[in-house]
Design a protein around this motif. Structure first.
Motif, PDB file in Angstrom:
ATOM      1  N   VAL A   1       0.895  -1.297  -0.228  1.00 22.74           N
ATOM      2  CA  VAL A   1       0.072   0.095   0.022  1.00 22.74           C
ATOM      3  C   VAL A   1       0.733   1.234  -0.037  1.00 22.74           C
ATOM      4  CG1 VAL A   1      -1.600   1.550   1.405  1.00 22.74           C
ATOM      5  CG2 VAL A   1      -1.898  -1.021   1.234  1.00 22.74           C
ATOM      6  N   TYR A   2       1.908   1.343   0.714  1.00 20.16           N
ATOM      7  CA  TYR A   2       2.801   2.465   1.080  1.00 20.16           C
ATOM      8  C   TYR A   2       3.509   2.754  -0.188  1.00 20.16           C
ATOM      9  CZ  TYR A   2       5.437   6.011   3.307  1.00 20.16           C
ATOM     10  OH  TYR A   2       6.010   7.187   3.680  1.00 20.16           O
ATOM     11  N   GLU A   3       4.025   1.558  -0.863  1.00 14.46           N
ATOM     12  CA  GLU A   3       4.749   1.545  -1.895  1.00 14.46           C
ATOM     13  C   GLU A   3       3.806   2.265  -3.265  1.00 14.46           C
ATOM     14  OE1 GLU A   3       8.092  -1.839  -1.345  1.00 14.46           O
ATOM     15  OE2 GLU A   3       6.058  -2.207  -2.325  1.00 14.46           O
ATOM     16  N   ASN A   4       2.628   1.796  -3.289  1.00 13.74           N
ATOM     17  CA  ASN A   4       1.584   2.374  -4.277  1.00 13.74           C
ATOM     18  C   ASN A   4       1.603   3.839  -4.281  1.00 13.74           C
ATOM     19  OD1 ASN A   4      -0.305   0.641  -6.132  1.00 13.74           O
ATOM     20  ND2 ASN A   4       0.189  -0.527  -4.432  1.00 13.74           N
TER      21      ASN A   4
ATOM     22  N   VAL B   1      -2.868  10.909   4.067  1.00 11.34           N
ATOM     23  CA  VAL B   1      -3.969  10.572   3.297  1.00 11.34           C
ATOM     24  C   VAL B   1      -4.462   9.074   3.558  1.00 11.34           C
ATOM     25  CG1 VAL B   1      -4.456  10.001   0.727  1.00 11.34           C
ATOM     26  CG2 VAL B   1      -3.337  12.089   1.211  1.00 11.34           C
ATOM     27  N   LEU B   2      -3.409   8.240   3.963  1.00  6.81           N
ATOM     28  CA  LEU B   2      -3.725   6.880   4.451  1.00  6.81           C
ATOM     29  C   LEU B   2      -4.536   6.866   5.642  1.00  6.81           C
ATOM     30  CD1 LEU B   2      -0.416   4.926   3.679  1.00  6.81           C
ATOM     31  CD2 LEU B   2      -2.514   4.708   2.359  1.00  6.81           C
TER      32      LEU B   2
ATOM     33  N   GLY C   1       1.896  -1.603   5.058  1.00  8.22           N
ATOM     34  CA  GLY C   1       2.986  -2.622   4.734  1.00  8.22           C
ATOM     35  C   GLY C   1       2.289  -3.744   3.955  1.00  8.22           C
ATOM     36  N   LYS C   2       0.970  -3.562   3.931  1.00  4.49           N
ATOM     37  CA  LYS C   2       0.280  -4.923   3.190  1.00  4.49           C
ATOM     38  C   LYS C   2       0.514  -4.829   1.726  1.00  4.49           C
ATOM     39  CE  LYS C   2      -4.047  -7.304   4.247  1.00  4.49           C
ATOM     40  NZ  LYS C   2      -5.277  -7.243   4.745  1.00  4.49           N
ATOM     41  N   LYS C   3       0.626  -6.142   0.973  1.00  6.54           N
ATOM     42  CA  LYS C   3       0.617  -6.003  -0.600  1.00  6.54           C
ATOM     43  C   LYS C   3      -0.851  -5.669  -0.961  1.00  6.54           C
ATOM     44  CE  LYS C   3       4.630  -7.817  -1.622  1.00  6.54           C
ATOM     45  NZ  LYS C   3       5.636  -6.904  -2.201  1.00  6.54           N
ATOM     46  N   ALA C   4      -0.912  -4.786  -1.928  1.00  6.65           N
ATOM     47  CA  ALA C   4      -2.115  -4.341  -2.482  1.00  6.65           C
ATOM     48  C   ALA C   4      -3.014  -5.468  -2.793  1.00  6.65           C
ATOM     49  CB  ALA C   4      -2.083  -3.468  -3.509  1.00  6.65           C
TER      50      ALA C   4
END
Length: 251
Positions: free
Chosen positions: A97-100, A130-131, A141-144
């Motif tokens: 999520v953060y990397e997106n 925003v998150l 840290g969770k995968k989208a």
């Protein structure tokens, strides 16, 4: 109120068929404006014109009072503050999520550049803010790919918000959601409207009734009526061509 978007006499034709036929309307700052109507009414085509995916043959689309954006390319519209989210989420499922969010916050410099860009402290603060707004701060840290359908929709909305947009366009944002996620999305749109204006094309009339600031009803490329949900639902023409065709959940 301040006008964010003003559309005048807009005509969009495909092979002689007028999908949008003389539409004139305006959207005010802070609105959650819903465009509704039967299938084929011209709603999505109108969004396509606002975000630069199709080019009208006539009329004007004025953004922030002075920019006629009718022939702007999509990437330029993002740079001036307009973003679009489609019905199917288009997040990077292999990234967290953060990397997106990191990719999106520097997206104006291009995807390739963003992958090799350092995120500033100010950008990190913006991402975290925003998150938190979209209630995904605990999923950073969770995968989208592992998010629920609703969470993927909220992530994509967050990816728009982090770009400091003034107007976001959402195409059926609650499609495929249960009622709990639908309600949470509506509450999110109200929060977003404090920061930027929102235009929504939607089929779920219960959602529209609960969360619309104003409704524009389209039919066969025209605006049939415009006003509050209560006002348009009393219009005999709206009842005849829209609400009367299979009930209130059709659009």
């Amino acid at each position: 109120m301040e006008t964010v978007l003003e559309i005048k006499d807009l005509i969009i034709s495909f092979d002689g068929f007028r999908a949008v036929n003389g539409v004139t309307t305006s959207v005010q700052k802070g609105e959650v404006r819903f465009f509704i109507g039967p299938n084929g009414a011209g709603k999505t085509t109108l969004l396509d014109a606002i975000c630069g995916r199709v080019h009208p043959q006539h009329g004007s689309i004025i953004f922030n009072g002075d920019k006629n954006i009718m022939h702007y390319p999509e990437h330029k519209l993002v740079n001036i503050g307009i973003g679009r989210k489609f019905q199917v989420p288009s997040v990077f499922t292999s990234l967290s999520v953060y990397e997106n969010m990191e990719v999106s916050v520097v997206k104006k410099r291009g995807i390739a550049a963003s992958l090799f860009s350092e995120i500033t402290e100010a950008q990190q603060e913006k991402i975290n803010k925003v998150l938190t707004l979209v209630d995904l701060n605990n999923c950073a840290g969770k995968k989208a790919a592992d998010l629920s359908h609703g969470q993927k929709q909220w992530l994509e909305i967050a990816m728009l918000l982090v770009q400091d947009l003034q107007l976001i366009l959402l195409d059926e944002p609650v499609a495929g959601m249960g009622r709990r996620e639908t309600t949470k999305t509506g509450e999110l749109l109200r929060k977003i409207a404090q920061h930027c204006t929102v235009i929504v094309v939607e089929h779920d009339m219960e959602f529209v009734r609960e969360f619309a600031s104003k409704v524009t009803v389209m039919h066969e490329g025209h605006i049939l009526d415009e006003g509050s949900v209560e006002q348009v639902q009393k219009n005999p023409k709206v009842i005849d061509v829209y609400l009367g065709r299979g009930g209130e959940n059709c659009a």
